[in-house]
Write a protein that holds these residues in place. Structure first.
Motif, short mmCIF file in Angstrom:
data_model
loop_
_atom_site.label_atom_id
_atom_site.label_comp_id
_atom_site.label_asym_id
_atom_site.label_seq_id
_atom_site.Cartn_x
_atom_site.Cartn_y
_atom_site.Cartn_z
N LYS A 91 0.81 -1.23 0.00
CA LYS A 91 0.00 0.00 0.00
C LYS A 91 0.83 1.26 0.00
O LYS A 91 0.40 2.33 -0.43
N ASN A 103 1.47 3.18 -3.47
CA ASN A 103 0.24 3.79 -3.97
C ASN A 103 -0.04 5.12 -3.27
O ASN A 103 -0.48 6.10 -3.89
N LEU A 104 0.22 5.19 -1.96
CA LEU A 104 0.00 6.45 -1.21
C LEU A 104 0.93 7.55 -1.70
O LEU A 104 0.52 8.70 -1.90
N ALA A 111 2.17 7.85 -4.67
CA ALA A 111 1.71 8.27 -6.01
C ALA A 111 0.56 9.24 -5.90
O ALA A 111 0.49 10.26 -6.61
N TYR A 112 -0.38 8.94 -4.96
CA TYR A 112 -1.52 9.87 -4.76
C TYR A 112 -1.03 11.23 -4.28
O TYR A 112 -1.53 12.28 -4.70
N ILE A 113 -0.06 11.17 -3.37
CA ILE A 113 0.47 12.46 -2.83
C ILE A 113 1.13 13.27 -3.93
O ILE A 113 0.90 14.47 -4.08
N LEU A 166 0.63 12.99 -7.15
CA LEU A 166 -0.41 13.45 -8.09
C LEU A 166 -1.14 14.67 -7.54
O LEU A 166 -1.43 15.64 -8.26
N GLY A 167 -1.42 14.64 -6.25
CA GLY A 167 -2.09 15.80 -5.62
C GLY A 167 -1.23 17.05 -5.68
O GLY A 167 -1.72 18.16 -5.97
#
Length: 308
Positions: free
Chosen positions: A49, A52-53, A55-57, A59-60
């Motif tokens: 996991k 993935n976190l 990548a989200y950060i 991307l944000g």
């Protein structure tokens, strides 16, 4: 025997305890093994996991930076538009100010030119007035000179006639000399001391109307008598300058150069553009005055001849 049996029993019970403990230990090992496998599954899931976190950060953050960039570009465009509008407005204001200033300068220059033209016109007009006044003054001076010359000629003729008449009377009669009222007798001549003042020409006209002239002084005695009678008042006498500078003449034609003269110190002096006539100062000495000046005057005539 009894002791052995008891010992055997204790030994058996000890073995049973060991077997029991050993079984319990195996059972515990069997139970712990599944627990250890579940921990490994949990760690693996956690490790799966984490990427993935991130990548989200990321991307944000990228989206946030993109929004900030877009907003900044919009603000920059808006500010650029406002700056352009401000620049255009300032340019228009400067152009208007330049136009207004140029208009004011042109108007001021035009007013200055009009004022200068008006001043030049006034100067020209004043110059013309001065020229006219000078011409009139010269004409007036010429008239005065002509009048003085005419009066002098008339007086000389009248005086000559008087003396001719007196000579005839002396030949034909024995005279008794008398003077009119307000006249005084001295050395066979009558003298009138005016109580009022007048200019030289008017004084001579008055004397002519009384069959006399302004006094002609030709002796020391006559000068002394007049000085005594003056009462410290200035009086005109019958002497004036002709049209020639420095040429003095008596009203009856008596030669000025051959008669005694009683000028004050520094006289006769030049008094400029004025007509010059002679008068007695308050001390009796002769002095030059402007013929237009008003002084008292002395008339002189021959005495009247009466038969006894």
């Amino acid at each position: 025997m009894v002791k052995d049996s008891t010992g055997d029993q204790q030994g058996k019970e000890g073995i049973k305890m060991k077997v029991r403990n050993s079984g319990d230990a195996q059972q515990d090992g069997t139970q712990e093994a599944p627990a250890g496998g579940h921990g490994k599954e949990t760690v693996g899931a956690t490790q799966g996991k984490f990427p993935n976190l991130m990548a989200y950060i990321l991307l944000g953050l990228f989206v946030l930076l993109t929004i900030i960039f877009v907003v900044g570009m919009l603000k920059f465009k808006q500010m650029s538009s406002e700056i352009k509008d401000l620049k255009d407005d300032v340019t228009k204001q400067l152009a208007k100010m330049k136009h207004d200033l140029s208009t004011e300068i042109r108007n001021g220059h035009a007013q200055l030119l009009r004022g200068q033209t008006q001043i030049n016109n006034n100067i020209t007009m004043l110059s013309g007035d001065v020229g006219n006044a000078r011409t009139e003054l010269n004409w007036g001076q010429a008239q005065v000179k002509n009048e003085i010359t005419r009066l002098a000629d008339q007086t000389r003729k009248s005086h000559s006639d008087f003396w001719t008449e007196l000579a005839e009377m002396k030949d034909n009669c024995q005279p008794r000399f008398e003077c009119p009222d307000q006249w005084t007798l001295f050395s066979q001549k009558c003298y009138y001391f005016s109580p009022n003042t007048d200019d030289w020409s008017s004084s001579q006209r008055f004397c002519s109307s009384k069959m006399a002239n302004l006094v002609v002084i030709d002796t020391m005695e006559e000068q002394g008598y007049l000085k005594q009678e003056l009462k410290a008042i200035r009086h005109w006498i019958g002497l004036n300058e002709s049209n020639i500078e420095g040429d003095w003449v008596w009203v009856d034609g008596t030669d000025y150069a051959t008669t005694q003269q009683f000028w004050s110190a520094g006289e006769p002096r030049d008094i400029g553009n004025y007509e010059e006539c002679a008068g007695l100062r308050s001390d009796g000495k002769w002095a030059v005055y402007s013929c237009s000046q008003k002084l008292n005057f002395i008339c002189e005539r021959v005495v009247s001849c009466h038969f006894k």
